[in-house]
Scaffold this motif. Structure first.
Motif, short mmCIF file in Angstrom:
data_model
loop_
_atom_site.label_atom_id
_atom_site.label_comp_id
_atom_site.label_asym_id
_atom_site.label_seq_id
_atom_site.Cartn_x
_atom_site.Cartn_y
_atom_site.Cartn_z
N ALA A 74 2.20 12.03 -0.92
CA ALA A 74 1.34 11.02 -0.29
C ALA A 74 0.69 11.57 0.97
CB ALA A 74 2.16 9.77 0.04
N LEU A 75 1.41 12.38 1.73
CA LEU A 75 0.82 12.99 2.93
C LEU A 75 -0.30 13.96 2.58
CD1 LEU A 75 3.95 13.66 5.17
CD2 LEU A 75 1.91 12.38 5.85
N ALA A 76 -0.18 14.64 1.43
CA ALA A 76 -1.17 15.63 1.03
C ALA A 76 -2.43 15.00 0.42
CB ALA A 76 -0.55 16.61 0.03
N GLU A 77 -2.33 13.75 -0.03
CA GLU A 77 -3.48 13.08 -0.66
C GLU A 77 -4.57 12.77 0.35
OE1 GLU A 77 -2.31 10.41 -4.43
OE2 GLU A 77 -1.62 9.64 -2.51
N GLU A 78 -5.80 12.83 -0.13
CA GLU A 78 -6.93 12.37 0.68
C GLU A 78 -6.82 10.86 0.83
OE1 GLU A 78 -9.71 13.89 2.08
OE2 GLU A 78 -8.69 15.81 1.75
N ARG A 79 -6.91 10.39 2.06
CA ARG A 79 -6.77 8.95 2.31
C ARG A 79 -7.62 8.57 3.50
NH1 ARG A 79 -2.82 6.95 0.38
NH2 ARG A 79 -1.36 8.64 0.72
N ASP A 80 -8.32 7.45 3.38
CA ASP A 80 -9.07 6.94 4.52
C ASP A 80 -8.07 6.33 5.50
OD1 ASP A 80 -10.71 5.78 6.36
OD2 ASP A 80 -11.67 4.37 4.98
N VAL A 82 0.84 -1.20 0.00
CA VAL A 82 0.00 0.00 0.00
C VAL A 82 0.87 1.25 0.00
CG1 VAL A 82 -1.74 1.30 1.30
CG2 VAL A 82 -1.91 -1.20 1.13
N LEU A 83 1.90 1.28 0.84
CA LEU A 83 2.78 2.45 0.92
C LEU A 83 3.51 2.69 -0.40
CD1 LEU A 83 4.29 1.76 4.45
CD2 LEU A 83 2.69 3.59 3.87
N LEU A 84 4.05 1.64 -0.98
CA LEU A 84 4.80 1.79 -2.23
C LEU A 84 3.90 2.21 -3.39
CD1 LEU A 84 7.29 -1.17 -1.84
CD2 LEU A 84 7.86 1.27 -1.86
N TYR A 85 2.65 1.71 -3.41
CA TYR A 85 1.71 2.19 -4.43
C TYR A 85 1.44 3.68 -4.22
CZ TYR A 85 0.26 -1.96 -7.03
OH TYR A 85 0.22 -3.03 -7.89
N ALA A 86 1.23 4.09 -2.98
CA ALA A 86 0.96 5.51 -2.71
C ALA A 86 2.15 6.38 -3.09
CB ALA A 86 0.63 5.69 -1.23
N LEU A 87 3.36 5.83 -3.00
CA LEU A 87 4.57 6.56 -3.36
C LEU A 87 4.90 6.45 -4.84
CD1 LEU A 87 6.78 5.56 -0.29
CD2 LEU A 87 5.70 7.79 -0.70
#
Length: 166
Positions: free
Chosen positions: A108-114, A80-85
Motif C-alpha cells: 500500500a505504501l508503494a502504490e501511487e495514491r493521491d 479506505v485503508l482496509l480496501y487498500a490493504l
C-alpha cells in the motif's frame, strides 16, 4: 465510531483504570484479584474522587502487550485503508498474521495514491435543516497512517503476534 488496529494481546490477570482528576489521565493499577473486586475498588475511588464520581471510569484488564503503537482511525478512513490493504469486510473487523499485514502495508505504501488531502466542508442542504460536517483529510494522511501501521506490524513480528482490528 472508529476502528483500532492493534497487536494481539492476552490479559495478565491484573486490572487498572484511568483517573481524569487533575492535569490529565493517570493510570491507576488496582490490587484486585478478580474483575468483581476491581469494580468494587473503583467504586471506592469514585466515592473519593470528584471527577471520577461525576464522569465515571471503567475497569480495564491489563494486557501483556502495550497499546502505544495502536492505530485508531475513523470508520470512513478505515474503509479506505482496509480496501487498500485488501482486507475490507462489512463489519470492519478481522485479523491476520503480522507478516501478512506488514507485506500488505508495504504494498500500500508503494502504490501511487493521491494523498493531497480533502478540504473540510459543511453541508447545510439537508432536508431536515441539519448541518452535516465533513472534517476532510489532511495532506499526507495516508502516508502517515500506513507508516504507523508498518511500525505496528514490525513490532508484532518481533513479538510473534498477529494483528487485529475492530
Amino acid at each position: 465510531m472508529s476502528v483500532t488496529f492493534t497487536i494481539e494481546s492476552n490479559p495478565t490477570g491484573a486490572f487498572q483504570f484511568d483517573c481524569h482528576d487533575g492535569l490529565g489521565p493517570v493510570r491507576i493499577q488496582l490490587n484486585a484479584s478478580s474483575y468483581e473486586s476491581a469494580v468494587q475498588e473503583l467504586a471506592a475511588h469514585e466515592a473519593q474522587c470528584a471527577t471520577c464520581g461525576i464522569y465515571g471510569a471503567c475497569v480495564q484488564a491489563v494486557r501483556d502487550v502495550d497499546d502505544d503503537l495502536d492505530v485508531n482511525v475513523a470508520q470512513t478512513n478505515a474503509v479506505v485503508l482496509l480496501y487498500a490493504l485488501g482486507l475490507h469486510n462489512e463489519d470492519l473487523s478481522g485479523g491476520t498474521t503480522a507478516q501478512d499485514f506488514f507485506g500488505r502495508v508495504m504494498f500500500a505504501l508503494a502504490e501511487e495514491r493521491d494523498d493531497t488531502g480533502i478540504p473540510a466542508s459543511d453541508y447545510r442542504h439537508h432536508p431536515q435543516g441539519l448541518t452535516l460536517i465533513d472534517c476532510g483529510i489532511r495532506p499526507g494522511y495516508y502516508a502517515d497512517v500506513f507508516g504507523r501501521l508498518s511500525a505496528l506490524a514490525a513490532e508484532a513480528i518481533r513479538l510473534g503476534r498477529d494483528i487485529e482490528w475492530c
